[in-house]
Design a protein around this motif. Structure first.
Motif, short mmCIF file in Angstrom:
data_model
loop_
_atom_site.label_atom_id
_atom_site.label_comp_id
_atom_site.label_asym_id
_atom_site.label_seq_id
_atom_site.Cartn_x
_atom_site.Cartn_y
_atom_site.Cartn_z
N PRO A 52 0.54 -0.65 -0.28
CA PRO A 52 -0.69 0.25 0.08
C PRO A 52 0.78 1.29 0.33
CG PRO A 52 0.34 -0.73 2.24
CD PRO A 52 0.29 -1.89 1.70
N ASP A 53 0.29 2.46 -0.38
CA ASP A 53 1.33 3.57 -0.86
C ASP A 53 1.27 3.73 1.14
OD1 ASP A 53 1.73 6.18 -0.90
OD2 ASP A 53 0.24 7.05 -1.73
N ASN A 54 2.06 4.02 1.98
CA ASN A 54 2.25 3.89 3.38
C ASN A 54 3.77 4.76 3.45
OD1 ASN A 54 4.05 2.00 3.10
ND2 ASN A 54 2.96 0.29 4.18
N ASP A 55 3.72 4.51 5.13
CA ASP A 55 5.33 5.14 4.94
C ASP A 55 6.16 5.59 4.33
OD1 ASP A 55 4.70 3.48 6.51
OD2 ASP A 55 6.74 3.90 7.99
N LEU A 56 6.50 3.53 4.13
CA LEU A 56 7.39 2.55 3.66
C LEU A 56 7.63 3.36 1.88
CD1 LEU A 56 7.00 -0.90 5.21
CD2 LEU A 56 8.82 1.27 5.96
N VAL A 57 6.63 3.50 1.51
CA VAL A 57 6.88 3.82 0.40
C VAL A 57 7.10 5.56 -0.03
CG1 VAL A 57 5.27 4.13 -2.70
CG2 VAL A 57 5.19 1.67 -0.75
N ALA A 58 6.11 6.33 1.28
CA ALA A 58 6.22 8.02 1.71
C ALA A 58 8.19 8.30 1.34
CB ALA A 58 6.71 8.47 2.22
N ARG A 59 8.78 6.69 2.06
CA ARG A 59 10.83 7.21 2.48
C ARG A 59 11.27 6.83 1.38
NH1 ARG A 59 12.29 1.82 6.06
NH2 ARG A 59 12.59 1.13 3.83
N GLY A 60 11.13 6.21 0.00
CA GLY A 60 11.26 7.03 -0.52
C GLY A 60 11.34 7.24 -2.59
N ALA A 61 10.32 7.93 -1.92
CA ALA A 61 9.38 8.42 -2.83
C ALA A 61 10.49 9.63 -3.38
CB ALA A 61 8.36 9.08 -2.00
N PRO A 62 11.04 10.53 -2.16
CA PRO A 62 11.88 11.79 -2.60
C PRO A 62 13.10 10.77 -3.56
CG PRO A 62 11.54 12.12 -0.59
CD PRO A 62 11.00 10.04 -0.81
N ARG A 63 13.22 9.97 -4.15
CA ARG A 63 14.38 9.40 -4.56
C ARG A 63 13.81 8.67 -5.59
NH1 ARG A 63 19.80 6.66 -3.29
NH2 ARG A 63 20.60 7.71 -4.45
N VAL A 64 12.56 8.25 -6.32
CA VAL A 64 12.19 7.76 -7.37
C VAL A 64 12.48 8.30 -8.42
CG1 VAL A 64 10.11 6.96 -8.35
CG2 VAL A 64 10.22 7.04 -6.21
N ALA A 65 12.78 8.81 -8.88
CA ALA A 65 12.89 9.46 -10.17
C ALA A 65 14.45 10.15 -10.57
CB ALA A 65 12.75 11.47 -10.72
N GLU A 66 15.28 10.21 -9.26
CA GLU A 66 16.77 10.36 -9.49
C GLU A 66 16.96 8.65 -9.81
OE1 GLU A 66 20.49 9.63 -6.50
OE2 GLU A 66 18.90 10.55 -5.81
N LEU A 67 16.46 7.22 -8.71
CA LEU A 67 16.95 6.39 -9.11
C LEU A 67 16.93 5.66 -10.09
CD1 LEU A 67 16.45 5.22 -5.36
CD2 LEU A 67 18.90 6.11 -6.30
N SER A 68 15.03 5.67 -10.72
CA SER A 68 14.85 5.46 -11.76
C SER A 68 15.86 6.10 -13.02
CB SER A 68 13.72 5.68 -12.07
OG SER A 68 12.34 5.10 -11.15
N ALA A 69 15.75 6.35 -13.12
CA ALA A 69 16.77 7.57 -13.94
C ALA A 69 17.82 6.72 -14.23
CB ALA A 69 16.89 9.22 -14.06
N TRP A 70 18.95 6.77 -13.07
CA TRP A 70 19.73 5.68 -13.20
C TRP A 70 20.51 4.59 -13.87
CZ3 TRP A 70 22.15 1.38 -10.73
CH2 TRP A 70 23.45 1.50 -11.38
N VAL A 71 18.77 3.72 -13.35
CA VAL A 71 18.90 2.09 -13.22
C VAL A 71 18.33 2.06 -15.04
CG1 VAL A 71 17.02 0.17 -13.27
CG2 VAL A 71 18.23 1.71 -10.93
#
Length: 403
Positions: free
Chosen positions: A181-200
Motif C-alpha cells: 500500500p501507499d504507506n510510510d515505507l513508500v513515502a520514505r523512498g519517494a523523494p529519490r524515485v525519479a533520480e534512481l529510476s533515471a540511473w537504473v
C-alpha cells in the motif's frame, strides 16, 4: 489480529494489516492465524483475498490463467491504476507477452553462464572473507558480507559500470515497497524515485553496458529477433531490480540461521556440499520475498470460497513455507530437510529466473566462510529492515572463531 467467519458464509475475515510495522517486525503469528482461519481469508482493511496455506499458494502460483500477473503483482490493480513505472516483462506479464523475454533470460542465466562465473565468484568470496576476518572477529554480517558480496559480483556479471552501484539497493527497496500500500515505507523512498529510476534506466542502454555480460547477451537476443529492441532494456532492468536486494536478504537469512543454529553450522563445515541446501532451507525458513499478489481473471473457486473476477489475491509465500500441512517441524532450520518444494522463489512460469545465480552467490560465500570459520554466533541485538514485500535485515552483529 482477529480472524472470524461471518455467520452463513465459509469466508473468514481478518482485520490484520500485513504491512504494519508490528507485523513486518514479526509476521509469524499472523501467518499462523491466517493458515488456521481457512484456505482463503478476506483481509478487510484492503478488501483483498489472502492465501496462506501451502497447497493454495502453490496452486495459485502455477495457475497463471486464473491468477493473473499482468494486472500487477502488488496491491495496485493495473486494470484501473497507472503503474509507477513500465510493468516488468517477467513479473507483471502473462503469456504470450511473457514468453519471449522469459526464454531469453533463462538462456542468458543458464548453466553455461554460471559455469563461467563459478571459479571467479569463489575466488572473490574467499578474498572478501579474508578481508573481513582481517579486521577482527566481530563484524556485521549484513554490511560486511551479505550486502557487499552481491554488489561486488552481480553488477559485474550484468556489465554495468562501477559508478553509482550503491543506487541498486535503494532502488530495489523502493520497487518492492511499491508492491504494497501507499504507506510510510513508500513515502520514505519517494523523494529519490525519479533520480534512481533515471540511473537504473541509463544502465540498461546498450552503449552503457560492457561488451561481455548478461546485459550484452540480452541485447544480442534482440539482434537475433528473440525479443524486440524495446523489450531489451526492460529485461535488463528486471535483472537490476530483482537481482540484488533479494540475494542480499537471502544471504543475510542463511547467515542468521547459522548464527542461531550452531549445530547446523558444524554440519555444513563437515559437509560443505550442503551449502546450496542451506541456502534453500534459509529461503524456505525466512522467505526473503514474503508476498506477491495476483488478480482473478474469472470467478475462481478456492475450497468453498468463490473469489470474484477482477479481485486482488495476496499470496503469503512465507506462510506457505512454514505450513505444517506441508513441512515437518517447519519452524526449524534443518540441513537434513529437502527444501526443494518451497515457494520462496515463486513457482510456475513466473518463478524467479535468477534463482540459480543467487544460489551460486550464496554457495560461494558460505563455502569460503566454512573453510575459515569454526563458530559463528550473534554478538548483539539484530535489527530488521522493514519493507512491504521483503523480509529483510538491517544489521546482524556476529562474532566468529577462526581456524
Amino acid at each position: 489480529m482477529t480472524a472470524t467467519a461471518p455467520t452463513g458464509t465459509a469466508l473468514p475475515t481478518s482485520d490484520v494489516d500485513p504491512f504494519s510495522h508490528e507485523v513486518l517486525e514479526d509476521p509469524l503469528p499472523m501467518h499462523a492465524e491466517l493458515r488456521e482461519a481457512g484456505p482463503v481469508v478476506h483481509l478487510a482493511r484492503y478488501d483483498v483475498y489472502a492465501l496462506a496455506r501451502y497447497a493454495e499458494v502453490h496452486a495459485a502460483l502455477v495457475d497463471w490463467q486464473q491468477f493473473q500477473s499482468a494486472a500487477g503483482v502488488g496491491l495496485s490493480n493495473f486494470r484501473y491504476e497507472e503503474p509507477w513505472r513500465p510493468p516488468s516483462l517477467l513479473l507483471e506479464a502473462d503469456p504470450p507477452r511473457h514468453d519471449a523475454p522469459r526464454r531469453v533470460l533463462q538462456k542468458v542465466l543458464g548453466p553455461r553462464a554460471l559455469r563461467r562465473l563459478r571459479e571467479g565468484w569463489a575466488a572473490d568470496a574467499e578474498a572478501l572473507v579474508e578481508e573481513v576476518l582481517a579486521r577482527g572477529p566481530a563484524f556485521d554480517a549484513v554490511h560486511s558480507l551479505a550486502a557487499t558480496f552481491p554488489l561486488r559480483v552481480f553488477p559485474d556479471a550484468v556489465g554495468i559500470p562501477q559508478p553509482g552501484r550503491e543506487n541498486l539497493l535503494p532502488y530495489g527497496d523502493h520497487a518492492f515497497n511499491a508492491f504494497g500500500p501507499d504507506n510510510d515505507l513508500v513515502a520514505r523512498g519517494a523523494p529519490r524515485v525519479a533520480e534512481l529510476s533515471a540511473w537504473v534506466n541509463a544502465q540498461c542502454r546498450r552503449e552503457v553496458l560492457a561488451p561481455v555480460g548478461f546485459g550484452a547477451d540480452i541485447w544480442a537476443a534482440s539482434d537475433r529477433g528473440d525479443i524486440t529492441p524495446e523489450q531489451a532494456p526492460l529485461v535488463v532492468r528486471s535483472l537490476l531490480t530483482a537481482g540484488v536486494d533479494t540475494t542480499v536478504h537471502g544471504i543475510s537469512a542463511v547467515l542468521y540461521a547459522f548464527a542461531t543454529n550452531p549445530d547446523q553450522w558444524q554440519r555444513l563445515r563437515e559437509e560443505p556440499a550442503l551449502a546450496r541446501v542451506a541456502f534453500d532451507e534459509a529461503v524456505r525458513w525466512e522467505s526473503p520475498v514474503q508476498t506477491f499478489f495476483r488478480t482473478a481473471t474469472t470467478d475462481v473457486r478456492v475450497g468453498d470460497v468463490v473469489i470474484p473476477e477482477g479481485r486482488k489475491i495476496l499470496m503469503f509465500l512465507a506462510a506457505a513455507n512454514r505450513d505444517p500441512r506441508r513441512w515437518s517441524d517447519p519452524d526449524r532450520f534443518d540441513l537434513s530437510r529437502d527444501p526443494s518444494g518451497h515457494v520462496g522463489f515463486g513457482m510456475g512460469i513466473h518463478q524467479c529466473a535468477g534463482q540459480h545465480v543467487a544460489r551460486l552467490e550464496a554457495e560461494a560465500i558460505l563455502t569460503a566462510l566454512a573453510r575459515r570459520v569454526r563458530t559463528i554466533e550473534l554478538d548483539g541485538p539484530t535489527v530488521r529492515h522493514h519493507n512491504n514485500t521483503l523480509r529483510a535485515w538491517e544489521s546482524i552483529p556476529v562474532r566468529v572463531r577462526v581456524d
